[in-house]
Scaffold this active site. Structure first.
Site, PDB file in Angstrom:
ATOM      1  N   ASP A  52       0.837  -1.201   0.000  1.00 44.28           N
ATOM      2  CA  ASP A  52       0.000   0.000   0.000  1.00 44.28           C
ATOM      3  C   ASP A  52       0.871   1.249   0.000  1.00 44.28           C
ATOM      4  O   ASP A  52       1.706   1.439   0.890  1.00 44.28           O
ATOM      5  CB  ASP A  52      -0.894   0.000   1.247  1.00 44.28           C
ATOM      6  CG  ASP A  52      -1.815   1.204   1.294  1.00 44.28           C
ATOM      7  OD1 ASP A  52      -2.961   1.073   0.845  1.00 44.28           O
ATOM      8  OD2 ASP A  52      -1.402   2.280   1.790  1.00 44.28           O
ATOM      9  N   TYR A  57       2.841  10.013  -0.358  1.00 40.26           N
ATOM     10  CA  TYR A  57       3.921   9.391   0.427  1.00 40.26           C
ATOM     11  C   TYR A  57       5.291   9.675  -0.204  1.00 40.26           C
ATOM     12  O   TYR A  57       6.326   9.469   0.444  1.00 40.26           O
ATOM     13  CB  TYR A  57       3.737   7.871   0.517  1.00 40.26           C
ATOM     14  CG  TYR A  57       2.519   7.400   1.255  1.00 40.26           C
ATOM     15  CD1 TYR A  57       1.678   8.282   1.929  1.00 40.26           C
ATOM     16  CD2 TYR A  57       2.188   6.049   1.270  1.00 40.26           C
ATOM     17  CE1 TYR A  57       0.542   7.819   2.587  1.00 40.26           C
ATOM     18  CE2 TYR A  57       1.062   5.581   1.934  1.00 40.26           C
ATOM     19  CZ  TYR A  57       0.233   6.464   2.582  1.00 40.26           C
ATOM     20  OH  TYR A  57      -0.882   5.996   3.233  1.00 40.26           O
ATOM     21  N   LYS A  82      -2.965   6.074  -4.141  1.00 34.82           N
ATOM     22  CA  LYS A  82      -4.065   6.966  -3.770  1.00 34.82           C
ATOM     23  C   LYS A  82      -3.991   8.319  -4.476  1.00 34.82           C
ATOM     24  O   LYS A  82      -2.906   8.831  -4.754  1.00 34.82           O
ATOM     25  CB  LYS A  82      -4.072   7.189  -2.244  1.00 34.82           C
ATOM     26  CG  LYS A  82      -4.054   5.896  -1.442  1.00 34.82           C
ATOM     27  CD  LYS A  82      -4.033   6.155   0.053  1.00 34.82           C
ATOM     28  CE  LYS A  82      -3.800   4.864   0.830  1.00 34.82           C
ATOM     29  NZ  LYS A  82      -2.394   4.429   0.812  1.00 34.82           N
ATOM     30  N   HIS A 113      -7.743   9.608  -1.347  1.00 34.93           N
ATOM     31  CA  HIS A 113      -6.999   9.583  -0.088  1.00 34.93           C
ATOM     32  C   HIS A 113      -7.755  10.247   1.056  1.00 34.93           C
ATOM     33  O   HIS A 113      -7.757   9.750   2.184  1.00 34.93           O
ATOM     34  CB  HIS A 113      -5.644  10.254  -0.297  1.00 34.93           C
ATOM     35  CG  HIS A 113      -4.609   9.821   0.681  1.00 34.93           C
ATOM     36  ND1 HIS A 113      -3.265   9.808   0.385  1.00 34.93           N
ATOM     37  CD2 HIS A 113      -4.685   9.378   1.957  1.00 34.93           C
ATOM     38  CE1 HIS A 113      -2.578   9.378   1.430  1.00 34.93           C
ATOM     39  NE2 HIS A 113      -3.423   9.122   2.395  1.00 34.93           N
TER      40      HIS A 113
END
Length: 312
Positions: A52, A57, A82, A113
Site C-alpha cells: 500500500d 507518500y 491513492k 486519499h
C-alpha cells in the site's frame, strides 16, 4: 503459556470479486533514500503480496522499483495507491502520473486519499504533491465549487485496465451516505481505508460498511508514529504471557475482527514478524476490544481540513 504463530495467508474478497491479501505492508513515512525500496523488498521476500502506497507518500518510485526487482510476477502482488487532494478534479491524469512513478501498467486499487479537494492556485512551484496553504496559514481547502461526490463521479470513469478497483479513505458514515446518495453515484467503493487500532476501534463504521459490502482497511493499526498502542500495559502483558511480540498481539486482534490490516515498518525483522499471526484467547481479545472504553478513544491522524470536517 505460548501459542502457535503461522504466516498469515488469509485473503478477503472485494465487492468486484477481486481477492486481496488480508495483511499488507503500509509504506507511509517510508521516505528515506531507500526506506520504501528496502521495506517493500523485505516484505515481498517475507511473503507479503499486498503493498500500500500513495502519491503523497513520495515513495511510489521506490515501491515500484522494489516490486520489479523482487522477481515476483506482477499479477501475484496486490498494489494500492491513492489520489491526492490537489488532483481531485483530474483523477485520470493523477493516476497516469502515479503509474509512471511506479513503473507499472496498473494498480489493483486506487483510493481517494481524503474526502477533501485542495486548491492548486496557492501552489507556487507547481508541485501538486503537497498540502497547499493560503496566505493566512490555513490549508487551501475547496468546499463550494467542488466536492468528493464530483471526484468519485470521475473516478468511476477510470479505465479498468489501469485501476482495477476504486475506493475511498478517511470517509465517515455520513460522508459515505452523502457519496452514495449523489445523483451520479454508480460504483460502490471497494474499500474504505481508515485509521483503526484498539484505541480507535471504529466498530460502528466497520458494521455500516459491512452492510454495504465495503471492505475496511486499517491504517496505523499499531497507533501510527512510535506505535503508542504497543506500549499499552495490557498489550505488553498479553504479549509476555503468550510469548509473542506486542505487534503480533495487535495485528492478530485486527485479523480476528475480519478486515484488512496494513502494518508499517522499515525493519526487515519486524516486517517478517508482523506477518505471523495467531488466534487470541477470547478473554484477551475482549480485553483489547474494551481498551478504548476504559482509556478513551485516541485519533492520531486528525488533520485540520477546516472548513471541511471529516469525522462527523
Amino acid at each position: 503459556m505460548s501459542i502457535q504463530l503461522t504466516k498469515n495467508n488469509n485473503t478477503v474478497q472485494l465487492n468486484s470479486g477481486a481477492v486481496i491479501p488480508q495483511i499488507g505492508l503500509g509504506t507511509w513515512r517510508s521516505t528515506g533514500e531507500k526506506d520504501g525500496y528496502n521495506a517493500v523488498l523485505a516484505a515481498l521476500k517475507a511473503g507479503y503480496r499486498h503493498i500500500d502506497t500513495a502519491a503523497i507518500y513520495l515513495n511510489e518510485d521506490q515501491v515500484g522499483k522494489a516490486i520489479r526487482d523482487s522477481g515476483i510476477p506482477r499479477e501475484e502482488i496486490f498494489v494500492t495507491t491513492k489520489l491526492w487532494g490537489t488532483q481531485h478534479q483530474e483523477p485520470e491524469k493523477a493516476l497516469n502520473e502515479s503509474l509512471e512513478r511506479l513503473g507499472l501498467d496498473y494498480v489493483d486499487l486506487y483510493l481517494m486519499h481524503w474526502p477533501v479537494c485542495l486548491g492548486q492556485n496557492s501552489i507556487k512551484d507547481g508541485n501538486l504533491l503537497c498540502i497547499p496553504q493560503l496566505p493566512n496559514g490555513k490549508r487551501d481547502v475547496i468546499i463550494d465549487s467542488w466536492n468528493f461526490s464530483k471526484t468519485w463521479e470521475l473516478m468511476q470513469l477510470l479505465p479498468k485496465d489501469k485501476a482495477r478497483n476504486i475506493g475511498v479513505s478517511n470517509f465517515s458514515i455520513n460522508n459515505l451516505k452523502e457519496l452514495m446518495a449523489s445523483p451520479n453515484f454508480k460504483v460502490v467503493p471497494a474499500v474504505n481505508q481508515i485509521e483503526l487500532h484498539p484505541r480507535l476501534p471504529q466498530t460502528e463504521l466497520i458494521q455500516w460498511c459491512k452492510e454495504k459490502n465495503i471492505q475496511i482497511e486499517a491504517y496505523s493499526p499499531l497507533g501510527s508514529m512510535d506505535a503508542p498502542i504497543l506500549s499499552e500495559p495490557l498489550i505488553l502483558d498479553i504479549a509476555k504471557k503468550l510469548n509473542v511480540t506486542p505487534a503480533q498481539v495487535v495485528i492478530s486482534w485486527h485479523v480476528q475482527r475480519g478486515y484488512i490490516v496494513l502494518p508499517k515498518s522499515i525493519h526487515a525483522d519486524r516486517i517478517e514478524s508482523n506477518l505471523q499471526t495467531f488466534v487470541l484467547p477470547e478473554d484477551d481479545f475482549n480485553k483489547i476490544s474494551n481498551l478504548s472504553k476504559e482509556k478513551g478513544e485516541l485519533r492520531v491522524c486528525n488533520i485540520d481540513w477546516s472548513p471541511f470536517v471529516c469525522f462527523v
